[in-house]
Scaffold this motif. Structure first.
Motif, PDB file in Angstrom:
ATOM      1  N   THR A 185       0.703  -1.350   0.114  1.00 54.84           N
ATOM      2  CA  THR A 185      -0.003  -0.012  -0.057  1.00 54.84           C
ATOM      3  C   THR A 185       0.837   1.107  -0.060  1.00 54.84           C
ATOM      4  O   THR A 185       0.790   2.191  -0.709  1.00 54.84           O
ATOM      5  N   ALA A 186       1.911   1.455   0.666  1.00 55.60           N
ATOM      6  CA  ALA A 186       2.772   2.329   0.739  1.00 55.60           C
ATOM      7  C   ALA A 186       3.605   2.429  -0.623  1.00 55.60           C
ATOM      8  O   ALA A 186       3.562   3.724  -1.059  1.00 55.60           O
ATOM      9  N   LEU A 219      15.669   8.346   7.298  1.00 55.84           N
ATOM     10  CA  LEU A 219      16.493   7.387   6.876  1.00 55.84           C
ATOM     11  C   LEU A 219      15.870   6.419   6.154  1.00 55.84           C
ATOM     12  O   LEU A 219      16.344   5.893   5.225  1.00 55.84           O
ATOM     13  N   ALA A 220      14.762   6.082   6.652  1.00 57.09           N
ATOM     14  CA  ALA A 220      13.926   4.932   5.859  1.00 57.09           C
ATOM     15  C   ALA A 220      13.396   5.761   4.439  1.00 57.09           C
ATOM     16  O   ALA A 220      13.640   4.921   3.578  1.00 57.09           O
ATOM     17  N   ALA A 221      13.238   7.021   4.437  1.00 55.65           N
ATOM     18  CA  ALA A 221      12.750   7.767   2.974  1.00 55.65           C
ATOM     19  C   ALA A 221      13.966   7.527   2.285  1.00 55.65           C
ATOM     20  O   ALA A 221      13.769   7.427   0.980  1.00 55.65           O
ATOM     21  N   HIS A 271      12.251   9.811  -7.400  1.00 56.99           N
ATOM     22  CA  HIS A 271      12.673   8.532  -6.567  1.00 56.99           C
ATOM     23  C   HIS A 271      12.651   9.272  -5.018  1.00 56.99           C
ATOM     24  O   HIS A 271      12.327   8.293  -4.057  1.00 56.99           O
ATOM     25  N   LEU A 272      13.205  10.318  -4.702  1.00 60.60           N
ATOM     26  CA  LEU A 272      13.089  11.062  -3.236  1.00 60.60           C
ATOM     27  C   LEU A 272      11.649  11.131  -2.872  1.00 60.60           C
ATOM     28  O   LEU A 272      11.315  10.902  -1.957  1.00 60.60           O
ATOM     29  N   THR A 311       6.458   6.696   0.469  1.00 60.19           N
ATOM     30  CA  THR A 311       6.440   5.186   0.865  1.00 60.19           C
ATOM     31  C   THR A 311       6.650   5.036   2.538  1.00 60.19           C
ATOM     32  O   THR A 311       6.005   4.455   3.104  1.00 60.19           O
ATOM     33  N   ALA A 312       7.695   5.802   2.861  1.00 59.83           N
ATOM     34  CA  ALA A 312       7.864   5.720   4.157  1.00 59.83           C
ATOM     35  C   ALA A 312       6.845   6.364   5.248  1.00 59.83           C
ATOM     36  O   ALA A 312       6.508   5.809   6.174  1.00 59.83           O
ATOM     37  N   VAL A 313       6.291   7.456   4.770  1.00 55.41           N
ATOM     38  CA  VAL A 313       5.527   8.203   5.579  1.00 55.41           C
ATOM     39  C   VAL A 313       4.067   7.427   5.594  1.00 55.41           C
ATOM     40  O   VAL A 313       3.528   7.046   6.636  1.00 55.41           O
ATOM     41  N   VAL A 314       3.780   6.680   4.418  1.00 49.64           N
ATOM     42  CA  VAL A 314       2.583   5.884   4.473  1.00 49.64           C
ATOM     43  C   VAL A 314       2.679   4.813   5.312  1.00 49.64           C
ATOM     44  O   VAL A 314       2.011   4.284   5.876  1.00 49.64           O
TER      45      VAL A 314
END
Length: 157
Positions: free
Chosen positions: A8-9, A93-95, A133-134, A140-143
């Motif tokens: 989903t993310a 860092l995840a992002a 890509h950023l 993706t990280a936030v979701v």
């Protein structure tokens, strides 16, 4: 592990990536890249599949090229969701990690197939690849964080 949250993310991340890419085309007036269609042609050729010629073949190449990009983006999300352990790295860092993973998932196979050579890209080409890509990585990280954060109930802030 949370496969559903990862997919989903990643779907949200792909939407952000496409949005930033299309905005870049609008702002700078740049044409769409031929690289995804060339990658599709390469993949089809290696699989022994003839995509056809003329408009019909071009449409198949365009569609397959986009699907290959979606597959890379969803794949990164799946892998992120399948990482063991309940703790994820801090959001920045995840992002960054997701951004780099998505770039690698798309650019390395293209370079290995000889479709593109990032060593020959100019600064504008790198920006055109990096910014979307950023956006993918951050979204993706936030979701993913919002979907998996412990102690949060839906509908409450």
């Amino acid at each position: 592990m949370n496969l559903t949250a990862g997919v989903t993310a990643a779907a949200a991340g792909i939407t952000a990536l496409d949005t930033v890419g299309y905005l870049d085309m609008v702002v700078r007036g740049r044409p769409a890249s031929d690289v995804p269609a060339e990658a599709a042609d390469e993949v089809a050729g290696r699989a022994g599949i003839d995509l056809g010629h003329g408009e019909e073949g071009d449409s198949r190449r365009t569609g397959l090229g986009a699907l290959l990009g979606y597959t890379a983006g969803l794949g990164v999300g799946v892998l992120y969701g399948l990482l063991p352990g309940g703790r994820r790295p801090a959001l920045p860092l995840a992002a960054l990690g997701l951004s780099l993973a998505a770039m690698a998932a798309s650019d390395i196979p293209l370079a290995a197939a000889g479709v593109t050579d990032p060593r020959r890209w100019d600064a504008a080409s790198w920006v055109s690849d990096l910014l979307p890509h950023l956006a993918y990585g951050l979204t993706t990280a936030v979701v993913y964080d919002r979907l998996t954060r412990p102690g949060r109930r839906r509908g409450r802030r």
